[in-house]
Design a protein around this motif. Structure first.
Motif, mmCIF file in Angstrom:
data_model
loop_
_atom_site.group_PDB
_atom_site.id
_atom_site.type_symbol
_atom_site.label_atom_id
_atom_site.label_comp_id
_atom_site.label_asym_id
_atom_site.label_seq_id
_atom_site.Cartn_x
_atom_site.Cartn_y
_atom_site.Cartn_z
ATOM 1 N N THR A 95 20.732 30.002 -0.911
ATOM 2 C CA THR A 95 19.696 30.000 -1.938
ATOM 3 C C THR A 95 18.357 30.502 -1.406
ATOM 4 O O THR A 95 17.637 31.241 -2.085
ATOM 5 C CB THR A 95 19.508 28.581 -2.504
ATOM 6 N N ASN A 96 18.033 30.113 -0.182
ATOM 7 C CA ASN A 96 16.672 30.340 0.302
ATOM 8 C C ASN A 96 16.525 31.456 1.330
ATOM 9 O O ASN A 96 15.447 32.032 1.440
ATOM 10 C CB ASN A 96 16.132 29.034 0.921
ATOM 11 N N GLU A 97 17.563 31.735 2.091
ATOM 12 C CA GLU A 97 17.366 32.636 3.227
ATOM 13 C C GLU A 97 18.571 33.517 3.459
ATOM 14 O O GLU A 97 19.137 33.569 4.537
ATOM 15 C CB GLU A 97 17.080 31.813 4.490
ATOM 16 N N LYS A 98 18.976 34.249 2.438
ATOM 17 C CA LYS A 98 20.200 35.028 2.576
ATOM 18 C C LYS A 98 20.000 36.264 3.451
ATOM 19 O O LYS A 98 20.860 36.612 4.254
ATOM 20 C CB LYS A 98 20.711 35.436 1.192
ATOM 21 N N TYR A 99 18.885 36.957 3.303
ATOM 22 C CA TYR A 99 18.645 38.183 4.073
ATOM 23 C C TYR A 99 17.264 38.126 4.721
ATOM 24 O O TYR A 99 16.323 37.568 4.152
ATOM 25 C CB TYR A 99 18.738 39.411 3.170
ATOM 26 N N THR A 100 17.145 38.734 5.885
ATOM 27 C CA THR A 100 15.867 38.689 6.586
ATOM 28 C C THR A 100 15.739 39.901 7.502
ATOM 29 O O THR A 100 16.699 40.620 7.757
ATOM 30 C CB THR A 100 15.752 37.390 7.424
ATOM 31 N N LYS A 101 14.531 40.133 7.986
ATOM 32 C CA LYS A 101 14.258 41.141 9.019
ATOM 33 C C LYS A 101 13.348 40.485 10.042
ATOM 34 O O LYS A 101 12.239 40.046 9.710
ATOM 35 C CB LYS A 101 13.602 42.393 8.427
ATOM 36 N N LEU A 102 13.820 40.397 11.289
ATOM 37 C CA LEU A 102 13.091 39.674 12.318
ATOM 38 C C LEU A 102 13.026 40.504 13.602
ATOM 39 O O LEU A 102 13.804 41.450 13.790
ATOM 40 C CB LEU A 102 13.770 38.323 12.599
ATOM 41 N N PHE A 103 12.080 40.103 14.482
ATOM 42 C CA PHE A 103 11.822 40.849 15.710
ATOM 43 C C PHE A 103 11.812 39.894 16.898
ATOM 44 O O PHE A 103 11.256 38.788 16.820
ATOM 45 C CB PHE A 103 10.463 41.557 15.635
ATOM 46 N N GLU A 104 12.389 40.348 17.994
ATOM 47 C CA GLU A 104 12.303 39.567 19.222
ATOM 48 C C GLU A 104 10.873 39.602 19.740
ATOM 49 O O GLU A 104 10.234 40.661 19.781
ATOM 50 C CB GLU A 104 13.259 40.113 20.274
ATOM 51 N N HIS A 105 10.363 38.442 20.139
ATOM 52 C CA HIS A 105 9.009 38.384 20.708
ATOM 53 C C HIS A 105 9.051 38.906 22.148
ATOM 54 O O HIS A 105 9.813 38.423 22.985
ATOM 55 C CB HIS A 105 8.484 36.955 20.689
ATOM 56 N N VAL A 106 8.237 39.920 22.415
ATOM 57 C CA VAL A 106 8.183 40.536 23.739
ATOM 58 C C VAL A 106 6.747 40.506 24.226
ATOM 59 O O VAL A 106 5.837 40.996 23.551
ATOM 60 C CB VAL A 106 8.686 42.004 23.690
ATOM 61 N N ASP A 107 6.529 39.910 25.378
ATOM 62 C CA ASP A 107 5.189 39.851 25.974
ATOM 63 C C ASP A 107 5.039 41.051 26.911
ATOM 64 O O ASP A 107 5.532 41.044 28.037
ATOM 65 C CB ASP A 107 5.020 38.538 26.746
ATOM 66 N N SER A 239 49.010 29.058 -4.565
ATOM 67 C CA SER A 239 49.109 30.414 -4.011
ATOM 68 C C SER A 239 48.078 30.600 -2.896
ATOM 69 O O SER A 239 46.874 30.436 -3.128
ATOM 70 C CB SER A 239 48.884 31.455 -5.108
ATOM 71 N N PRO A 240 48.527 30.927 -1.678
ATOM 72 C CA PRO A 240 47.579 31.049 -0.566
ATOM 73 C C PRO A 240 46.784 32.353 -0.630
ATOM 74 O O PRO A 240 47.314 33.400 -0.977
ATOM 75 C CB PRO A 240 48.486 31.027 0.668
ATOM 76 N N TYR A 241 45.514 32.253 -0.297
ATOM 77 C CA TYR A 241 44.687 33.454 -0.205
ATOM 78 C C TYR A 241 43.511 33.177 0.734
ATOM 79 O O TYR A 241 43.196 32.015 1.043
ATOM 80 C CB TYR A 241 44.183 33.900 -1.583
ATOM 81 N N ILE A 242 42.900 34.245 1.182
ATOM 82 C CA ILE A 242 41.782 34.159 2.127
ATOM 83 C C ILE A 242 40.612 34.949 1.566
ATOM 84 O O ILE A 242 40.793 36.064 1.068
ATOM 85 C CB ILE A 242 42.184 34.713 3.512
ATOM 86 N N THR A 243 39.424 34.380 1.619
ATOM 87 C CA THR A 243 38.232 35.074 1.144
ATOM 88 C C THR A 243 37.169 35.108 2.233
ATOM 89 O O THR A 243 37.087 34.211 3.079
ATOM 90 C CB THR A 243 37.646 34.405 -0.113
ATOM 91 N N PHE A 244 36.348 36.173 2.197
ATOM 92 C CA PHE A 244 35.178 36.292 3.048
ATOM 93 C C PHE A 244 33.937 36.163 2.170
ATOM 94 O O PHE A 244 33.883 36.721 1.079
ATOM 95 C CB PHE A 244 35.122 37.651 3.749
ATOM 96 N N LYS A 245 32.951 35.448 2.652
ATOM 97 C CA LYS A 245 31.695 35.336 1.916
ATOM 98 C C LYS A 245 30.528 35.429 2.892
ATOM 99 O O LYS A 245 30.448 34.652 3.849
ATOM 100 C CB LYS A 245 31.620 34.009 1.145
ATOM 101 N N VAL A 246 29.641 36.387 2.660
ATOM 102 C CA VAL A 246 28.449 36.512 3.503
ATOM 103 C C VAL A 246 27.474 35.410 3.118
ATOM 104 O O VAL A 246 26.999 35.330 1.986
ATOM 105 C CB VAL A 246 27.791 37.893 3.329
ATOM 106 N N ILE A 247 27.200 34.534 4.060
ATOM 107 C CA ILE A 247 26.271 33.422 3.810
ATOM 108 C C ILE A 247 24.831 33.905 3.950
ATOM 109 O O ILE A 247 23.989 33.670 3.088
ATOM 110 C CB ILE A 247 26.540 32.261 4.778
ATOM 111 N N ASN A 248 24.550 34.576 5.029
ATOM 112 C CA ASN A 248 23.225 35.174 5.214
ATOM 113 C C ASN A 248 23.307 36.209 6.328
ATOM 114 O O ASN A 248 24.340 36.387 6.955
ATOM 115 C CB ASN A 248 22.148 34.110 5.517
ATOM 116 N N GLY A 249 22.226 36.890 6.531
ATOM 117 C CA GLY A 249 22.205 37.910 7.568
ATOM 118 C C GLY A 249 20.914 38.697 7.523
ATOM 119 O O GLY A 249 19.968 38.335 6.816
ATOM 120 N N GLY A 250 20.889 39.770 8.289
ATOM 121 C CA GLY A 250 19.679 40.577 8.303
ATOM 122 C C GLY A 250 19.688 41.553 9.457
ATOM 123 O O GLY A 250 20.669 41.698 10.191
#
Length: 259
Positions: A95-107, A239-250
């Motif tokens: 609901t709240n955070e399905k997709y994002t764009k983030l950066f590694e912190h580099v000093d 009846s057996p079956y298998i599903t894939f569901k993207v929870i979140n990512g980015g």
């Protein structure tokens, strides 16, 4: 392995939401919730309504989750794939955070490249006589095509922020997102094919037994439509079956090019 995946997923989930990990050993995790996470997970709307109305800051709860069934103590919450708490967390992410764009912190004080990774957390559901859910975290390097499993474990050891650090620049992806998802999908398909599928055969066997029993019950009857309806319900249930569901990512821009 599934227990370890769940524990690592929970560590990453609570850390990403700024909850302090007070106790973290194999199979047992105690976290200090923030107000936001207490509101999301602890089902105390009346408490927060009252406390805010009184002008007080409130007291978020601590939560102890046990991922190892051998360490269940009766006092704390045992969490496993398919448990209500996992579904609640997944629903919160969805609901709240399905997709994002983030950066590694580099000093750094000189120009540093950040490489794009497509990171996805995917729920695999095995549905039949019984149901089982499994969380898989995969990262795909969008320049050289290298893929890593348990990517959330990898990210746990990095400092991730939502703004690009000074002196850093991003490398443009060579692999398009659609193509990247297709690659991940293929890996998951191969992973599922390599699993033991006795559960599916057991579901089919139970389905056939139920249908044969039903036909025996209706033997000599004329209620063909009623029997057909019940057979359809049995097939739907077993009846057996298998599903894939993207929870979140980015897209995660990370410093070191994968080796």
């Amino acid at each position: 392995m599934a227990i370890n995946h769940l524990h690592a997923f929970l560590e990453s989930y609570f850390s990403a939401h700024h909850c302090e990990l007070l106790h973290d050993t194999n199979g047992v995790l105690t976290v200090q919730l923030t107000e936001e996470m207490d509101r999301a997970l602890m089902n105390r709307p009346f408490y927060w309504h009252y406390i805010k109305k009184m002008g007080h800051p409130g007291d978020p709860k601590q939560l102890t989750l046990i991922t190892d069934p051998e360490k269940r103590d009766g006092k704390h919450e045992w969490i496993h794939y398919g448990s209500p708490r996992v579904h609640q967390i997944i629903s919160h992410l969805h609901t709240n955070e399905k997709y994002t764009k983030l950066f590694e912190h580099v000093d750094t004080d000189h120009k540093t490249a950040l490489f794009p990774w497509l990171v996805t957390n995917i729920k695999i559901s095995y549905q039949g006589k019984q149901k089982m859910d499994e969380m898989i975290s995969i990262g795909l390097h969008l320049v050289n095509g290298i893929m890593k499993l348990e990517m959330m474990d990898e990210l746990q050891h990095k400092t991730i922020k939502n703004t690009i650090p000074d002196y850093c620049y991003t490398i443009s992806p060579m692999i398009k997102l659609h193509s990247g998802f297709k690659r991940i999908e293929k890996v998951l398909e191969n992973y599922v094919l390599d699993q033991n599928h006795e559960w599916a055969e057991a579901s089919r066997q139970t389905m056939e037994e139920e249908i044969n029993l039903l036909r025996h019950f209706y033997k000599g009857e004329t209620a063909e439509q009623d029997m057909k309806k019940e057979i359809d319900e049995i097939k739907k249930r077993y009846s057996p079956y298998i599903t894939f569901k993207v929870i979140n990512g980015g897209i995660f821009y990370l410093k070191d090019e994968a080796k």
